[in-house]
Design a protein around this motif. Sequence first.
Motif, PDB file in Angstrom:
ATOM      1  N   MET A   1       0.827  -1.165   0.000  1.00  0.00           N
ATOM      2  CA  MET A   1       0.000   0.000   0.000  1.00  0.00           C
ATOM      3  C   MET A   1       0.880   1.239   0.000  1.00  0.00           C
ATOM      4  N   ARG A   2       0.522   2.135  -0.810  1.00  0.00           N
ATOM      5  CA  ARG A   2       1.320   3.326  -0.991  1.00  0.00           C
ATOM      6  C   ARG A   2       0.751   4.479  -0.182  1.00  0.00           C
ATOM      7  N   HIS A   3       1.588   5.242   0.542  1.00  0.00           N
ATOM      8  CA  HIS A   3       1.156   6.386   1.355  1.00  0.00           C
ATOM      9  C   HIS A   3       1.321   7.668   0.554  1.00  0.00           C
ATOM     10  N   ILE A   4       0.269   8.465   0.549  1.00  0.00           N
ATOM     11  CA  ILE A   4       0.321   9.772  -0.111  1.00  0.00           C
ATOM     12  C   ILE A   4       0.654  10.808   0.956  1.00  0.00           C
ATOM     13  N   PRO A   5       1.695  11.602   0.736  1.00  0.00           N
ATOM     14  CA  PRO A   5       2.042  12.612   1.744  1.00  0.00           C
ATOM     15  C   PRO A   5       0.992  13.734   1.801  1.00  0.00           C
ATOM     16  N   ILE A   6       0.660  14.129   2.984  1.00  0.00           N
ATOM     17  CA  ILE A   6      -0.316  15.214   3.186  1.00  0.00           C
ATOM     18  C   ILE A   6       0.450  16.513   3.388  1.00  0.00           C
ATOM     19  N   ARG A   7       0.106  17.491   2.593  1.00  0.00           N
ATOM     20  CA  ARG A   7       0.760  18.788   2.717  1.00  0.00           C
ATOM     21  C   ARG A   7      -0.055  19.668   3.658  1.00  0.00           C
ATOM     22  N   LEU A   8       0.517  20.036   4.737  1.00  0.00           N
ATOM     23  CA  LEU A   8      -0.175  20.853   5.730  1.00  0.00           C
ATOM     24  C   LEU A   8       0.076  22.346   5.537  1.00  0.00           C
ATOM     25  N   GLY A   9       0.972  22.754   4.700  1.00  0.00           N
ATOM     26  CA  GLY A   9       1.289  24.178   4.495  1.00  0.00           C
ATOM     27  C   GLY A   9       0.095  24.992   4.023  1.00  0.00           C
ATOM     28  N   PRO A  10      -0.545  24.640   2.888  1.00  0.00           N
ATOM     29  CA  PRO A  10      -1.701  25.413   2.417  1.00  0.00           C
ATOM     30  C   PRO A  10      -2.879  25.350   3.393  1.00  0.00           C
ATOM     31  N   LEU A  11      -3.072  24.206   4.023  1.00  0.00           N
ATOM     32  CA  LEU A  11      -4.150  24.064   4.995  1.00  0.00           C
ATOM     33  C   LEU A  11      -3.896  24.950   6.212  1.00  0.00           C
ATOM     34  N   ALA A  12      -2.671  25.017   6.687  1.00  0.00           N
ATOM     35  CA  ALA A  12      -2.334  25.862   7.833  1.00  0.00           C
ATOM     36  C   ALA A  12      -2.531  27.338   7.497  1.00  0.00           C
ATOM     37  N   ILE A  13      -2.159  27.736   6.292  1.00  0.00           N
ATOM     38  CA  ILE A  13      -2.354  29.139   5.875  1.00  0.00           C
ATOM     39  C   ILE A  13      -3.848  29.468   5.798  1.00  0.00           C
ATOM     40  N   LEU A  14      -4.638  28.553   5.241  1.00  0.00           N
ATOM     41  CA  LEU A  14      -6.078  28.773   5.146  1.00  0.00           C
ATOM     42  C   LEU A  14      -6.708  28.899   6.528  1.00  0.00           C
ATOM     43  N   LEU A  15      -6.340  28.014   7.450  1.00  0.00           N
ATOM     44  CA  LEU A  15      -6.888  28.080   8.805  1.00  0.00           C
ATOM     45  C   LEU A  15      -6.440  29.350   9.532  1.00  0.00           C
ATOM     46  N   THR A  16      -5.219  29.795   9.280  1.00  0.00           N
ATOM     47  CA  THR A  16      -4.734  31.031   9.887  1.00  0.00           C
ATOM     48  C   THR A  16      -5.530  32.228   9.371  1.00  0.00           C
ATOM     49  N   VAL A  17      -5.766  32.285   8.077  1.00  0.00           N
ATOM     50  CA  VAL A  17      -6.541  33.395   7.502  1.00  0.00           C
ATOM     51  C   VAL A  17      -7.965  33.387   8.034  1.00  0.00           C
ATOM     52  N   ILE A  18      -8.562  32.204   8.121  1.00  0.00           N
ATOM     53  CA  ILE A  18      -9.930  32.101   8.649  1.00  0.00           C
ATOM     54  C   ILE A  18      -9.982  32.547  10.108  1.00  0.00           C
ATOM     55  N   SER A  19      -9.021  32.138  10.916  1.00  0.00           N
ATOM     56  CA  SER A  19      -9.036  32.540  12.331  1.00  0.00           C
ATOM     57  C   SER A  19      -8.808  34.045  12.486  1.00  0.00           C
ATOM     58  N   ILE A  20      -7.951  34.640  11.633  1.00  0.00           N
ATOM     59  CA  ILE A  20      -7.752  36.096  11.688  1.00  0.00           C
ATOM     60  C   ILE A  20      -9.040  36.822  11.293  1.00  0.00           C
ATOM     61  N   CYS A  21      -9.708  36.339  10.253  1.00  0.00           N
ATOM     62  CA  CYS A  21     -10.975  36.957   9.838  1.00  0.00           C
ATOM     63  C   CYS A  21     -12.040  36.836  10.924  1.00  0.00           C
ATOM     64  N   MET A  22     -12.144  35.674  11.537  1.00  0.00           N
ATOM     65  CA  MET A  22     -13.140  35.476  12.596  1.00  0.00           C
ATOM     66  C   MET A  22     -12.843  36.356  13.803  1.00  0.00           C
ATOM     67  N   THR A  23     -11.569  36.502  14.157  1.00  0.00           N
ATOM     68  CA  THR A  23     -11.188  37.364  15.276  1.00  0.00           C
ATOM     69  C   THR A  23     -11.536  38.816  14.973  1.00  0.00           C
ATOM     70  N   THR A  24     -11.233  39.257  13.760  1.00  0.00           N
ATOM     71  CA  THR A  24     -11.548  40.633  13.360  1.00  0.00           C
ATOM     72  C   THR A  24     -13.048  40.883  13.397  1.00  0.00           C
ATOM     73  N   LEU A  25     -13.819  39.956  12.865  1.00  0.00           N
ATOM     74  CA  LEU A  25     -15.278  40.109  12.894  1.00  0.00           C
ATOM     75  C   LEU A  25     -15.817  40.104  14.327  1.00  0.00           C
ATOM     76  N   GLY A  26     -15.242  39.288  15.185  1.00  0.00           N
ATOM     77  CA  GLY A  26     -15.665  39.275  16.586  1.00  0.00           C
ATOM     78  C   GLY A  26     -15.388  40.594  17.285  1.00  0.00           C
ATOM     79  N   ILE A  27     -14.222  41.174  17.037  1.00  0.00           N
ATOM     80  CA  ILE A  27     -13.881  42.462  17.641  1.00  0.00           C
ATOM     81  C   ILE A  27     -14.802  43.557  17.117  1.00  0.00           C
ATOM     82  N   LEU A  28     -15.054  43.562  15.810  1.00  0.00           N
ATOM     83  CA  LEU A  28     -15.962  44.559  15.239  1.00  0.00           C
ATOM     84  C   LEU A  28     -17.379  44.410  15.802  1.00  0.00           C
ATOM     85  N   ASN A  29     -17.823  43.188  15.978  1.00  0.00           N
ATOM     86  CA  ASN A  29     -19.143  42.939  16.546  1.00  0.00           C
ATOM     87  C   ASN A  29     -19.224  43.464  17.976  1.00  0.00           C
TER      88      ASN A  29
END
Length: 135
Positions: A1-29
């Motif tokens: 069985m062959r293992h496919i490597p999972i790239r966490l770089g783009p996923l980490a950047i996406l989650l970071t951007v989402i958390s920054i957006c959510m924090t900003t919206l929370g502060i504005l609210n």
Amino acid sequence: MRHIPIRLGPLAILLTVISICMTTLGILNFTTARADLSLAQQYADTVRTRYELELYGQTFLRQVKEFLAEGGDITRMEETETDETGVIRKTFSENQYTLTVEIVPDETSGFRVCGWRIRKAWEPETDMGNLWLGD
């Protein structure tokens, strides 16, 4: 069985951007809610003051009615002003607001209300900030 490597770089950047957006919206609210609360409190204070002035005015009219029932002359009531046209004024003040009640003697009912004005003391802002005056 062959293992496919999972790239966490783009996923980490996406989650970071989402958390920054959510924090900003929370502060504005939160800041919007605080501003709404402050504005609502100012409005409540204004309404309370206006209702108190209305109560004072209605109490004055009741006193005038009682004074007339006792056979008094409303042009000689205490704490009132009478101008040259015969208009009798009484002014009430509360928290920078003033209520001016104006009545005139009337043959049929004893008196008639000819003016009822609520005003707020206002002064224009003269501070222009940090503007260059051309000197």
